[in-house]
Design an enzyme around this catalytic site. Sequence first.
Site, PDB file in Angstrom:
ATOM      1  N   CYS A  63      40.417  28.790  17.485  1.00 24.82           N
ATOM      2  CA  CYS A  63      39.269  28.920  16.577  1.00 24.82           C
ATOM      3  C   CYS A  63      39.573  29.910  15.437  1.00 24.82           C
ATOM      4  O   CYS A  63      40.326  29.557  14.545  1.00 24.82           O
ATOM      5  CB  CYS A  63      38.016  29.274  17.359  1.00 24.82           C
ATOM      6  SG  CYS A  63      36.527  28.832  16.454  1.00 24.82           S
ATOM      7  N   HIS A 105      37.535  26.426  22.276  1.00 23.73           N
ATOM      8  CA  HIS A 105      37.790  27.614  23.106  1.00 23.73           C
ATOM      9  C   HIS A 105      38.163  27.197  24.532  1.00 23.73           C
ATOM     10  O   HIS A 105      37.275  27.124  25.397  1.00 23.73           O
ATOM     11  CB  HIS A 105      36.526  28.472  23.166  1.00 23.73           C
ATOM     12  CG  HIS A 105      36.227  29.229  21.928  1.00 23.73           C
ATOM     13  ND1 HIS A 105      36.477  30.573  21.794  1.00 23.73           N
ATOM     14  CD2 HIS A 105      35.695  28.816  20.751  1.00 23.73           C
ATOM     15  CE1 HIS A 105      36.110  30.965  20.587  1.00 23.73           C
ATOM     16  NE2 HIS A 105      35.634  29.919  19.934  1.00 23.73           N
ATOM     17  N   GLU A 149      39.488  28.849  26.809  1.00 22.52           N
ATOM     18  CA  GLU A 149      39.320  29.952  27.773  1.00 22.52           C
ATOM     19  C   GLU A 149      37.920  29.973  28.374  1.00 22.52           C
ATOM     20  O   GLU A 149      37.666  30.708  29.325  1.00 22.52           O
ATOM     21  CB  GLU A 149      39.650  31.297  27.093  1.00 22.52           C
ATOM     22  CG  GLU A 149      38.586  31.865  26.153  1.00 22.52           C
ATOM     23  CD  GLU A 149      38.495  31.155  24.800  1.00 22.52           C
ATOM     24  OE1 GLU A 149      39.166  30.130  24.605  1.00 22.52           O
ATOM     25  OE2 GLU A 149      37.712  31.636  23.947  1.00 22.52           O
TER      26      GLU A 149
END
Length: 190
Positions: A84, A173, A175
């Site tokens: 991002c 994202h 994660e």
Amino acid sequence: MKTVGILALQGDFDAHGKAVEQASSSAGILARAREVRTAADLAQCDALIIPGGESSTMWKLLEMEQLIDPLRAFASQKSVYGSCAGAILLARDVTHPAQASLGLMDIAVERNAYGRQIDSRIAKVTMPEGELEVVFIRAPIIRRTGPDVQVLASYEGDPVWAEQGRHMVTTFHPELTANTLVHRRLLQKL
Ligand code: GLN
């Protein structure tokens, strides 16, 4: 044991450390995560993740910490993965508004390109192997990819996961979801 640095000046760095550990055990590649705030930290790393956050703020902090040149030198030998805001920092061209970047990948990105009404969304992105559910937060759109850039996943026809040689970006994202595919691909570059 390899060390994956997570740039920890600003933004969403904490979750990447956990994702690296999970990817390490699921891929069977021994790696640990280490937060990076200085050039000395960076020198201990075999790859670097630039997390999501606010790319303009992150760039100012990189300048203040005198990390731009060490980062460019690092990237000439080792893998850098940007998520991002990190993808914005890796891009060659940034618009909306234009800003400085590392230019490690031959891509053009438009910041905050999904509009202000929908700041974040969960979406299924398309890969040759199938679909992957991911999270976008005020994401950029990759508007152009150069001939040496490989697109690994796309959403609504735009690339959302791409790599060029040892470097890689996602506009989402990874994660924040349980699937460790993206972090495993980074570990495979070590
Ligand atoms: N909108 C941010 C930027 O332009 C990126 C958002 C994110 O990293 N989740 O820098």
